[in-house]
Design a protein around this motif. Structure first.
Motif, short mmCIF file in Angstrom:
data_model
loop_
_atom_site.label_atom_id
_atom_site.label_comp_id
_atom_site.label_asym_id
_atom_site.label_seq_id
_atom_site.Cartn_x
_atom_site.Cartn_y
_atom_site.Cartn_z
N TYR A 1 0.74 -1.29 0.15
CA TYR A 1 0.15 0.13 0.14
C TYR A 1 0.74 1.17 0.02
N VAL A 2 2.04 1.22 0.65
CA VAL A 2 2.83 2.32 0.75
C VAL A 2 3.69 2.68 -0.29
N VAL A 3 4.57 1.60 -0.43
CA VAL A 3 5.80 1.54 -1.44
C VAL A 3 5.20 0.82 -2.85
N ARG A 4 4.28 -0.01 -2.53
CA ARG A 4 3.71 -0.90 -3.81
C ARG A 4 4.84 -1.54 -4.44
N GLU A 5 5.72 -2.32 -3.63
CA GLU A 5 6.68 -3.14 -4.12
C GLU A 5 6.69 -4.42 -3.16
N PRO A 6 6.31 -5.74 -3.83
CA PRO A 6 5.97 -6.64 -3.18
C PRO A 6 7.41 -7.13 -2.71
N GLY A 7 8.47 -6.87 -3.39
CA GLY A 7 9.92 -7.33 -3.01
C GLY A 7 10.37 -6.81 -1.78
N LEU A 8 9.53 -5.75 -1.22
CA LEU A 8 10.06 -5.33 0.17
C LEU A 8 9.69 -6.33 1.28
N LEU A 9 8.98 -7.33 0.97
CA LEU A 9 8.83 -8.39 1.99
C LEU A 9 10.03 -9.32 1.95
N GLY A 10 11.03 -8.96 0.98
CA GLY A 10 12.27 -9.74 1.33
C GLY A 10 13.13 -9.41 2.45
N LEU A 11 12.73 -8.13 2.92
CA LEU A 11 13.61 -7.76 4.18
C LEU A 11 13.02 -8.40 5.56
N TYR A 12 11.95 -9.15 5.18
CA TYR A 12 11.39 -9.83 6.54
C TYR A 12 12.26 -10.55 7.25
N PRO A 13 13.41 -11.38 6.66
CA PRO A 13 14.15 -12.07 7.79
C PRO A 13 14.98 -11.44 8.45
N TYR A 14 15.49 -10.41 7.94
CA TYR A 14 16.20 -9.13 8.73
C TYR A 14 15.42 -8.73 9.91
N PHE A 15 14.10 -8.29 9.60
CA PHE A 15 13.15 -7.89 10.60
C PHE A 15 12.97 -8.84 11.65
N ALA A 16 12.80 -10.01 11.24
CA ALA A 16 12.35 -11.10 12.09
C ALA A 16 13.50 -11.62 13.12
N LEU A 17 14.85 -11.45 12.46
CA LEU A 17 16.01 -11.86 13.46
C LEU A 17 15.96 -10.66 14.26
N THR A 18 16.29 -9.49 14.07
CA THR A 18 16.06 -8.32 14.98
C THR A 18 15.13 -8.20 15.85
N GLY A 19 13.82 -8.48 15.31
CA GLY A 19 12.49 -8.40 16.18
C GLY A 19 12.52 -9.30 17.20
N SER A 20 12.89 -10.75 17.02
CA SER A 20 13.22 -11.61 17.93
C SER A 20 14.05 -11.42 18.87
N LEU A 21 15.15 -10.96 18.50
CA LEU A 21 16.18 -10.32 19.62
C LEU A 21 15.61 -9.39 20.71
#
Length: 171
Positions: free
Chosen positions: A127-147
């Motif tokens: 909705y904001v960037v309109r680039e589904p490839g942005l979901l590729g950042l999820y592993p980085y967010f998941a790692l730092t978010g888990s910490l």
């Protein structure tokens, strides 16, 4: 009298969450991902889970986000809306998990962080960037978010233990 205490407790927790929200903006985020944050303000949600109603948890999650965004000058931005939907979704999940009585604070916190990150990235990607490839950042967010979630869970565990309102198992 009971309603007055409930309102006062929510106001204190919202204020504490908003203050932490503001202060965590001053701590550099270690991973160079856009919009990355520590998420330490979610600790107040973990501390509130024992005994809080579903409505209380949603009010607390929205309240800390709105007040924190007002103080930090981020109100009515795409990031604010992403955060509001993310934290509300994760708060709902964490409340449900806490009622199942089979998850410890660590599991609840990590699951909440995972949902928060997924909702926020999905909103940004579609909705904001309109680039589904942005979901590729999820592993980085998941790692730092888990910490961050594990740190939050540990601190919440210690707070609940000290105030005597502790009935969690550490998982």
């Amino acid at each position: 009298m009971k309603d007055t205490r409930k309102v006062a407790r929510l106001a204190i927790l919202i204020s504490l969450g908003a203050a932490i929200y503001f202060l965590e903006n001053l701590i550099p985020f270690p991973v160079p991902v856009p919009g990355g944050r520590w998420g330490f303000s979610n600790m107040v949600l973990l501390i509130s889970l024992p005994g809080a109603s579903f409505t209380d948890i949603l009010i607390l999650s929205a309240g800390k986000n709105v007040l924190g965004s007002l103080v930090s000058g981020k109100i009515a931005t795409p990031g604010f809306l992403m955060g509001l939907f993310g934290v509300s979704s994760s708060a709902a999940l964490m409340w449900l998990m806490s009622r199942a009585k089979i998850f410890g604070l660590a599991g609840i916190s990590v699951a909440g962080a995972a949902v928060n990150n997924l909702i926020q990235l999905s909103i940004a990607a579609f909705y904001v960037v309109r680039e589904p490839g942005l979901l590729g950042l999820y592993p980085y967010f998941a790692l730092t978010g888990s910490l961050s979630a594990l740190i939050n869970a540990y601190i919440a565990f210690k707070v609940l233990e000290r105030v005597g309102d502790f009935h969690w198992r550490w998982k």
